[in-house]
Design a protein around this motif. Sequence first.
Motif, PDB file in Angstrom:
ATOM      1  N   ASP A   1       0.658  -1.283  -0.213  1.00 44.38           N
ATOM      2  CA  ASP A   1       0.108   0.108   0.099  1.00 44.38           C
ATOM      3  C   ASP A   1       0.927   1.485  -0.096  1.00 44.38           C
ATOM      4  OD1 ASP A   1      -2.400  -1.422   0.155  1.00 44.38           O
ATOM      5  OD2 ASP A   1      -2.172  -1.535   2.301  1.00 44.38           O
ATOM      6  N   ALA A   2       2.086   1.096  -0.032  1.00 42.91           N
ATOM      7  CA  ALA A   2       3.064   2.374  -0.146  1.00 42.91           C
ATOM      8  C   ALA A   2       2.840   3.196  -1.138  1.00 42.91           C
ATOM      9  CB  ALA A   2       4.561   1.851  -0.406  1.00 42.91           C
ATOM     10  N   VAL A   3       2.877   4.333  -0.825  1.00 43.61           N
ATOM     11  CA  VAL A   3       2.805   5.727  -1.668  1.00 43.61           C
ATOM     12  C   VAL A   3       3.958   6.628  -1.546  1.00 43.61           C
ATOM     13  CG1 VAL A   3       1.435   7.722  -2.110  1.00 43.61           C
ATOM     14  CG2 VAL A   3       0.306   5.717  -1.504  1.00 43.61           C
ATOM     15  N   GLU A   4       4.441   7.123  -2.471  1.00 45.97           N
ATOM     16  CA  GLU A   4       5.781   7.970  -2.642  1.00 45.97           C
ATOM     17  C   GLU A   4       5.429   9.324  -3.335  1.00 45.97           C
ATOM     18  OE1 GLU A   4       9.306   4.735  -2.198  1.00 45.97           O
ATOM     19  OE2 GLU A   4       8.882   5.570  -4.075  1.00 45.97           O
ATOM     20  N   ILE A   5       6.284  10.234  -3.088  1.00 45.94           N
ATOM     21  CA  ILE A   5       6.166  11.636  -3.938  1.00 45.94           C
ATOM     22  C   ILE A   5       7.595  11.819  -4.020  1.00 45.94           C
ATOM     23  CG2 ILE A   5       6.053  13.046  -1.707  1.00 45.94           C
ATOM     24  CD1 ILE A   5       4.689  15.094  -3.366  1.00 45.94           C
ATOM     25  N   THR A   6       7.918  12.148  -5.340  1.00 45.63           N
ATOM     26  CA  THR A   6       9.307  12.341  -5.862  1.00 45.63           C
ATOM     27  C   THR A   6       9.506  13.691  -6.524  1.00 45.63           C
ATOM     28  OG1 THR A   6       9.731  10.047  -6.450  1.00 45.63           O
ATOM     29  CG2 THR A   6      11.204  11.781  -7.517  1.00 45.63           C
ATOM     30  N   PHE A   7      10.336  14.631  -5.933  1.00 44.02           N
ATOM     31  CA  PHE A   7      10.596  16.043  -6.070  1.00 44.02           C
ATOM     32  C   PHE A   7      11.700  16.329  -7.256  1.00 44.02           C
ATOM     33  CE2 PHE A   7       7.893  16.635  -2.537  1.00 44.02           C
ATOM     34  CZ  PHE A   7       7.152  17.580  -2.782  1.00 44.02           C
ATOM     35  N   ASP A   8      11.741  16.790  -8.062  1.00 43.13           N
ATOM     36  CA  ASP A   8      12.683  16.920  -9.006  1.00 43.13           C
ATOM     37  C   ASP A   8      13.006  18.586  -9.099  1.00 43.13           C
ATOM     38  OD1 ASP A   8      14.249  17.818 -11.392  1.00 43.13           O
ATOM     39  OD2 ASP A   8      13.719  15.668 -12.346  1.00 43.13           O
ATOM     40  N   ARG A   9      14.315  19.008  -8.636  1.00 46.67           N
ATOM     41  CA  ARG A   9      14.654  20.427  -8.461  1.00 46.67           C
ATOM     42  C   ARG A   9      14.775  21.008  -9.879  1.00 46.67           C
ATOM     43  NH1 ARG A   9      19.663  18.651  -5.368  1.00 46.67           N
ATOM     44  NH2 ARG A   9      20.906  17.593  -7.048  1.00 46.67           N
ATOM     45  N   ASP A  10      15.313  20.214 -10.685  1.00 48.88           N
ATOM     46  CA  ASP A  10      15.653  20.904 -11.908  1.00 48.88           C
ATOM     47  C   ASP A  10      14.402  21.224 -12.856  1.00 48.88           C
ATOM     48  OD1 ASP A  10      18.547  20.493 -11.698  1.00 48.88           O
ATOM     49  OD2 ASP A  10      18.351  18.496 -12.278  1.00 48.88           O
ATOM     50  N   GLU A  11      13.391  20.217 -12.815  1.00 50.08           N
ATOM     51  CA  GLU A  11      12.126  20.238 -13.529  1.00 50.08           C
ATOM     52  C   GLU A  11      11.165  20.954 -12.675  1.00 50.08           C
ATOM     53  OE1 GLU A  11      11.873  19.572 -16.540  1.00 50.08           O
ATOM     54  OE2 GLU A  11      13.928  18.639 -16.634  1.00 50.08           O
ATOM     55  N   LYS A  12      11.263  21.280 -11.471  1.00 54.18           N
ATOM     56  CA  LYS A  12      10.385  22.135 -10.687  1.00 54.18           C
ATOM     57  C   LYS A  12       8.931  21.276 -10.732  1.00 54.18           C
ATOM     58  CE  LYS A  12      13.454  25.171  -9.406  1.00 54.18           C
ATOM     59  NZ  LYS A  12      14.497  24.577  -9.981  1.00 54.18           N
ATOM     60  N   ASN A  13       8.973  19.935 -10.444  1.00 55.38           N
ATOM     61  CA  ASN A  13       7.802  19.285 -10.503  1.00 55.38           C
ATOM     62  C   ASN A  13       7.857  18.246  -9.317  1.00 55.38           C
ATOM     63  OD1 ASN A  13       9.382  17.045 -11.689  1.00 55.38           O
ATOM     64  ND2 ASN A  13       8.372  17.211 -13.416  1.00 55.38           N
ATOM     65  N   ALA A  14       6.718  17.546  -9.207  1.00 50.46           N
ATOM     66  CA  ALA A  14       6.513  16.302  -8.279  1.00 50.46           C
ATOM     67  C   ALA A  14       5.796  15.191  -8.845  1.00 50.46           C
ATOM     68  CB  ALA A  14       6.145  16.897  -7.032  1.00 50.46           C
ATOM     69  N   ILE A  15       5.760  14.047  -8.767  1.00 54.53           N
ATOM     70  CA  ILE A  15       5.080  12.890  -9.050  1.00 54.53           C
ATOM     71  C   ILE A  15       4.820  11.976  -7.804  1.00 54.53           C
ATOM     72  CG2 ILE A  15       5.308  10.694 -10.351  1.00 54.53           C
ATOM     73  CD1 ILE A  15       7.386  12.032 -12.280  1.00 54.53           C
ATOM     74  N   MET A  16       3.463  11.679  -7.673  1.00 56.89           N
ATOM     75  CA  MET A  16       2.889  10.995  -6.725  1.00 56.89           C
ATOM     76  C   MET A  16       2.644   9.719  -7.385  1.00 56.89           C
ATOM     77  SD  MET A  16       0.203  13.657  -4.986  1.00 56.89           S
ATOM     78  CE  MET A  16       0.877  15.326  -4.277  1.00 56.89           C
TER      79      MET A  16
END
Length: 463
Positions: free
Chosen positions: A104-119
């Motif tokens: 049931d794990a959920v992660e959020i990944t931030f990208d400082r170069d693209e200034k975005n995040a993926i859940m």
Amino acid sequence: MALLLSAGCDKKEDKAKSSESAASTEAVTETDTETTAESGTETVTEDASTEEAATEAATTANGTPYMKLEDGRSVAPTSDDAIWDLLHGTWEFYPYGYSAAKEDAVEITFDRDEKNAIMMRYSDYHYVSGKVVMKKTYDGLMGSDMFTYTVDDMSSGFTSNEEVKGSSTDFQFMLGSGNGVDYLVLRQLGNGDSPLVTESFLHDTTAWDGFWLFMRYTETEETDYQMEDDRLKAASFDAFVWKSNGDSYELQPVFSEAKEEEWYDGTAVAVHWSLADIVDPYRITTYWLKDGEFFGHPGTLMPGLASVTVDEKGEITSLVPLEYLGYGMYRIGFSAAEEDSDYRSPSVYQEHDNFYTGSWSEMGQFGGDMEIRVASPEVGGYKISITKMFESEQTVYISADAHIEGGDLVIHSGDVKVDDGEAKYGLTGIIRLCDVGAEFEVFESPEPALMNGAKFTFAKKSE
């Protein structure tokens, strides 16, 4: 709360929308969408030609050292570059403040170069991605403390609600690092839940004070001796509380400012906080309670703002959580009664007290009882005692502390024992109202006789 009574035991209703949202746009003037970094009275936009000047001004004005990024640049601790440097990477989501099962794990990944995040959720590998624009909840802050997340893509199976794509959600955030752990909390700002929150894993899974909690482990751990020089001594200050260990707290001192805000038909003295004027702004330090050795336990994550007083040894003599007001602010100006750490604000507890406190009978074949009593906010506000009998003729005894999350009581600290056996610490769970009474669901249990995921339904006894 009345809506919760009509809900089935396996269905969580929407949280009652708090009064903070209706007044949020009146209480605080929205910041410009262009991210800025303020230095004194001069505002400097974030571009290559002015970044160095902004950094130098902030360092000179605040007396804080430069922060080194991975590429060697020196930036002021409150700059957006520094925020992105710590945000960058993957964070694990902790629903209700607890670790989720692997499937049931959920992660959020931030990208400082693209200034975005993926859940991303790992139960089905569906995702949602979006752009992140840094902002401030209050123009007077030295650095960003919120961002707008705008969904620009999502997998076809993430949700059938097409309103999610293109929607924007404002999140207040806080970052901290210490004892081998990086912490991140997000809190939605604005009027009601956004389509993203309603249709994603974020819905109704906050940990404390309306925050969603994310963590990741690092290789850097410190001894108590190494933290000694970082502890404030003989001082009173506001701090972000990350974790209570019973005999100690993991604190992140903040710069706070009280400001009178228009709030409904009157005004409220509200606390804004930031990491300006903090030498090592993201550092979390363990502070010990004075004479508190016997209160120790494995620890409870409880992110939120508190007023702290320490003695000349840096030991805590007073820690009073501030009450969340709205739009990222906490309120001050408590009455004499409210200055007592045991004070239970009626606006927070009264409605839940009416529905939950009292004696309950288990409705299963073998029977049991549940007692819910009021308790100090320092332990969450509620004490839970449960006795449950099983077909094996075993009797399980549960003693736990719980706090409010939406319309539910979340057990964040508890122990369980069987018959006359030894009590085992580490029980967590939730008590939610349903159409026949209340349901107790076990999240984690150290006792095999009480399985993880077990559910028991109770009916309230007549007065």
